[in-house]
Design an enzyme around this catalytic site. Structure first.
Site, PDB file in Angstrom:
ATOM      1  N   ARG A  18      33.355  43.053  64.797  1.00 51.07           N
ATOM      2  CA  ARG A  18      32.841  42.387  63.587  1.00 51.07           C
ATOM      3  C   ARG A  18      32.699  40.843  63.679  1.00 51.07           C
ATOM      4  NH1 ARG A  18      34.523  44.996  58.627  1.00 51.07           N
ATOM      5  NH2 ARG A  18      36.172  45.352  59.964  1.00 51.07           N
ATOM      6  N   ASN A  36      30.057  47.893  59.206  1.00 48.28           N
ATOM      7  CA  ASN A  36      30.646  48.557  60.034  1.00 48.28           C
ATOM      8  C   ASN A  36      29.705  50.155  59.618  1.00 48.28           C
ATOM      9  OD1 ASN A  36      32.072  47.848  61.969  1.00 48.28           O
ATOM     10  ND2 ASN A  36      34.408  48.238  60.692  1.00 48.28           N
TER      11      ASN A  36
END
Length: 91
Positions: A18, A36
């Site tokens: 990320r 996520n």
């Protein structure tokens, strides 16, 4: 401007995926979000001009994190803009 929704499967959680995606978005001027998912995948919503989004998509496909590995990637382009002001890591 276009909207791009991406779902990424593979080794993409716990490896800085990320944050690395965030860095690529900043570099390219892409706005949107990355987060996520409970199933171990990562979802990305991105907005920019179409050429920039294809560059972004290719960078995501090859995993922006050196420790990550993308095994499956699903994506769709649309004209349904969310008008994000910046790129945000969720969670």
């Amino acid at each position: 401007m276009k909207h791009l929704s991406i779902n990424v499967d593979g080794l993409v959680q716990g490896v800085g995926f990320r944050y690395s995606t965030f860095q690529v978005a900043l570099e390219l001027g892409v706005t949107g979000t990355v987060e996520n998912n409970i199933d171990g995948s990562v979802s990305i919503e991105a907005e920019a001009d179409e050429k920039t989004l294809y560059i972004f998509l290719n960078r995501v496909k090859s995993s922006p994190s050196p420790f990550g590995k993308v095994t499956k990637l699903d994506y769709t382009f649309s004209d349904d803009l969310q008008d994000y002001r910046k790129f945000t890591v969720i969670g």
